[in-house]
Structures are given as structure tokens and as C-alpha cells.
Design a protein around this motif. Structure first.
Motif, PDB file in Angstrom:
ATOM      1  N   UNK A 162      32.210  47.822  15.830  1.00  0.00           N
ATOM      2  CA  UNK A 162      31.404  47.503  16.899  1.00  0.00           C
ATOM      3  C   UNK A 162      30.490  46.560  16.386  1.00  0.00           C
ATOM      4  N   UNK A 163      29.648  46.666  15.170  1.00  0.00           N
ATOM      5  CA  UNK A 163      29.006  45.551  14.495  1.00  0.00           C
ATOM      6  C   UNK A 163      29.515  44.151  14.340  1.00  0.00           C
ATOM      7  N   UNK A 164      30.752  44.226  13.972  1.00  0.00           N
ATOM      8  CA  UNK A 164      31.554  42.940  13.564  1.00  0.00           C
ATOM      9  C   UNK A 164      31.649  42.154  15.071  1.00  0.00           C
ATOM     10  N   UNK A 165      32.126  42.859  16.147  1.00  0.00           N
ATOM     11  CA  UNK A 165      32.327  42.057  17.390  1.00  0.00           C
ATOM     12  C   UNK A 165      31.023  41.673  17.779  1.00  0.00           C
ATOM     13  N   UNK A 166      29.903  42.472  17.737  1.00  0.00           N
ATOM     14  CA  UNK A 166      28.411  41.788  17.811  1.00  0.00           C
ATOM     15  C   UNK A 166      28.239  40.646  17.188  1.00  0.00           C
ATOM     16  N   UNK A 167      28.424  40.454  15.796  1.00  0.00           N
ATOM     17  CA  UNK A 167      28.183  39.541  14.968  1.00  0.00           C
ATOM     18  C   UNK A 167      28.898  38.222  15.536  1.00  0.00           C
ATOM     19  N   UNK A 168      30.097  38.449  15.786  1.00  0.00           N
ATOM     20  CA  UNK A 168      31.160  37.322  16.172  1.00  0.00           C
ATOM     21  C   UNK A 168      30.587  36.807  17.592  1.00  0.00           C
ATOM     22  N   UNK A 169      30.462  37.805  18.409  1.00  0.00           N
ATOM     23  CA  UNK A 169      29.785  37.395  19.800  1.00  0.00           C
ATOM     24  C   UNK A 169      28.599  36.574  19.573  1.00  0.00           C
ATOM     25  N   UNK A 170      27.703  37.087  18.667  1.00  0.00           N
ATOM     26  CA  UNK A 170      26.576  36.121  18.365  1.00  0.00           C
ATOM     27  C   UNK A 170      26.500  34.644  18.089  1.00  0.00           C
ATOM     28  N   UNK A 171      28.007  34.565  17.151  1.00  0.00           N
ATOM     29  CA  UNK A 171      28.219  33.005  16.810  1.00  0.00           C
ATOM     30  C   UNK A 171      28.907  32.258  17.738  1.00  0.00           C
ATOM     31  N   UNK A 172      29.430  32.530  18.733  1.00  0.00           N
ATOM     32  CA  UNK A 172      30.267  31.870  19.885  1.00  0.00           C
ATOM     33  C   UNK A 172      29.430  31.486  21.100  1.00  0.00           C
ATOM     34  N   UNK A 173      29.848  30.427  21.632  1.00  0.00           N
ATOM     35  CA  UNK A 173      28.969  29.834  22.818  1.00  0.00           C
ATOM     36  C   UNK A 173      29.051  31.020  24.125  1.00  0.00           C
ATOM     37  N   UNK A 174      27.944  30.702  24.837  1.00  0.00           N
ATOM     38  CA  UNK A 174      27.565  31.771  25.875  1.00  0.00           C
ATOM     39  C   UNK A 174      28.793  31.864  26.708  1.00  0.00           C
ATOM     40  N   UNK A 175      29.432  30.739  27.057  1.00  0.00           N
ATOM     41  CA  UNK A 175      30.536  30.744  27.783  1.00  0.00           C
ATOM     42  C   UNK A 175      31.878  31.763  27.544  1.00  0.00           C
ATOM     43  N   UNK A 176      31.723  31.968  25.969  1.00  0.00           N
ATOM     44  CA  UNK A 176      32.907  32.940  25.567  1.00  0.00           C
ATOM     45  C   UNK A 176      32.418  34.233  25.973  1.00  0.00           C
ATOM     46  N   UNK A 177      33.491  35.042  26.076  1.00  0.00           N
ATOM     47  CA  UNK A 177      33.413  36.456  26.607  1.00  0.00           C
ATOM     48  C   UNK A 177      33.530  37.473  25.463  1.00  0.00           C
ATOM     49  N   UNK A 178      33.515  38.734  25.944  1.00  0.00           N
ATOM     50  CA  UNK A 178      33.936  39.944  24.771  1.00  0.00           C
ATOM     51  C   UNK A 178      35.308  39.805  24.333  1.00  0.00           C
ATOM     52  N   UNK A 179      36.171  39.374  25.080  1.00  0.00           N
ATOM     53  CA  UNK A 179      37.292  39.201  24.861  1.00  0.00           C
ATOM     54  C   UNK A 179      37.768  38.277  23.593  1.00  0.00           C
ATOM     55  N   UNK A 180      37.127  37.059  23.659  1.00  0.00           N
ATOM     56  CA  UNK A 180      36.924  36.104  22.663  1.00  0.00           C
ATOM     57  C   UNK A 180      36.540  36.860  21.153  1.00  0.00           C
ATOM     58  N   UNK A 181      35.348  37.417  21.306  1.00  0.00           N
ATOM     59  CA  UNK A 181      34.821  38.178  20.290  1.00  0.00           C
ATOM     60  C   UNK A 181      35.763  39.298  19.701  1.00  0.00           C
ATOM     61  N   UNK A 182      36.333  40.024  20.640  1.00  0.00           N
ATOM     62  CA  UNK A 182      37.242  41.230  20.310  1.00  0.00           C
ATOM     63  C   UNK A 182      38.482  40.539  19.604  1.00  0.00           C
ATOM     64  N   UNK A 183      39.226  39.418  19.943  1.00  0.00           N
ATOM     65  CA  UNK A 183      40.165  38.812  19.398  1.00  0.00           C
ATOM     66  C   UNK A 183      40.040  38.286  18.095  1.00  0.00           C
ATOM     67  N   UNK A 184      38.793  37.498  17.857  1.00  0.00           N
ATOM     68  CA  UNK A 184      38.544  37.018  16.773  1.00  0.00           C
ATOM     69  C   UNK A 184      38.155  38.174  15.636  1.00  0.00           C
ATOM     70  N   UNK A 185      37.605  39.423  16.158  1.00  0.00           N
ATOM     71  CA  UNK A 185      37.371  40.381  15.178  1.00  0.00           C
ATOM     72  C   UNK A 185      38.946  41.194  14.947  1.00  0.00           C
ATOM     73  N   UNK A 186      39.810  40.933  15.569  1.00  0.00           N
ATOM     74  CA  UNK A 186      41.113  41.361  15.126  1.00  0.00           C
ATOM     75  C   UNK A 186      41.567  40.677  14.113  1.00  0.00           C
ATOM     76  N   UNK A 187      41.264  39.241  14.396  1.00  0.00           N
ATOM     77  CA  UNK A 187      41.857  38.320  13.506  1.00  0.00           C
ATOM     78  C   UNK A 187      41.295  38.479  12.083  1.00  0.00           C
ATOM     79  N   UNK A 188      40.091  38.643  12.156  1.00  0.00           N
ATOM     80  CA  UNK A 188      39.009  38.824  10.919  1.00  0.00           C
ATOM     81  C   UNK A 188      39.739  40.210  10.051  1.00  0.00           C
ATOM     82  N   UNK A 189      39.964  41.294  10.821  1.00  0.00           N
ATOM     83  CA  UNK A 189      40.532  42.384  10.086  1.00  0.00           C
ATOM     84  C   UNK A 189      41.985  42.176   9.567  1.00  0.00           C
ATOM     85  N   UNK A 190      42.674  41.447  10.453  1.00  0.00           N
ATOM     86  CA  UNK A 190      43.941  40.937   9.797  1.00  0.00           C
ATOM     87  C   UNK A 190      44.015  40.314   8.432  1.00  0.00           C
ATOM     88  N   UNK A 191      43.074  39.311   8.451  1.00  0.00           N
ATOM     89  CA  UNK A 191      42.714  38.550   7.187  1.00  0.00           C
ATOM     90  C   UNK A 191      42.256  39.414   6.143  1.00  0.00           C
TER      91      UNK A 191
END
Length: 114
Positions: free
Chosen positions: A25-54
Motif C-alpha cells: 500500500x505504501x509503495x503504491x502511494x509512493x509511486x503515485x506521488x511521483x507520477x503526473x496527475x493524469x496517471x491513475x492508480x492503475x499506472x501506480x499499481x503496474x509500476x509497483x508490480x514491476x518494482x516487486x519483480x525487480x
């Protein structure tokens, strides 16, 4: 932004699963705070998943959950290595986005051309 919490069951979890449940949950919030306002929760969740995979692909014993003494360095409430991996993933995503936008602009016919 609403992130669904993960329900725990009676089974034992791996270290990776424990880290995921503790920090998702904190990771998704962190990522969302670094994305443009037009990006949605789905982008943040996708990038969080990519972070976990990495993180799980690279593997790091320093990502182990912090002991009660709290001697693990944190940033934004996340282990520093997880925070750094997320920052790298967001940077790569935004770089690709900017490159795509520049290609789109270059492909558009000029408004001043007749």
C-alpha cells in the motif's frame, strides 16, 4: 487513492510475501506521488508490480523486515532499497513516456505548414 489491503490467512508466508503485504500500500502511494496527475492508480499499481519483480529477481537480504529495534533505514515508510527500486522504475517509465510524446509531436504535421 484506495488500495485494497491484503487479507492474511493462517498459512506461513515467504519473506517476499511478508514484504509485499507489509509495504504494498505504501509503495503504491509512493509511486503515485511521483507520477503526473493524469496517471491513475492503475499506472501506480503496474509500476509497483514491476518494482516487486525487480526486487525479487535481484534478491536482497537487506530488504528483510525491520526488527523491533527499527534499525532498518526507511524512506517514505519503505525500506530504502525498495524505495530506490521504485524510483528507478518510475524514472524509466517517465523517460519512455517523454520519448513517446516527443515522437508523437514530431510526427504531427506542423500547424503553420500550408
Amino acid at each position: 487513492m484506495t488500495v485494497a489491503p491484503f487479507a492474511r490467512s493462517a498459512r506461513r508466508y515467504s519473506l517476499g510475501e511478508e514484504l509485499f503485504m507489509a509495504h504494498q500500500e505504501q509503495l503504491v502511494r509512493f509511486i503515485a506521488s511521483h507520477l503526473p496527475a493524469a496517471s491513475g492508480v492503475i499506472d501506480a499499481e503496474d509500476l509497483a508490480q514491476e518494482t516487486w519483480l525487480r526486487i525479487m529477481t535481484l534478491g536482497s537480504p537487506r530488504l528483510a523486515p525491520a526488527p523491533v529495534t527499527g534499525d532498518q533505514p526507511l524512506a517514505w515508510g519503505l525500506p530504502v532499497l525498495l524505495c530506490n527500486a521504485a524510483r528507478d522504475v518510475v524514472h524509466a517509465h517517465l523517460t519512455k513516456l517523454v520519448e513517446w510524446m516527443e515522437r508523437e509531436e514530431a510526427a504531427e504535421p506542423s500547424a503553420t505548414a500550408a
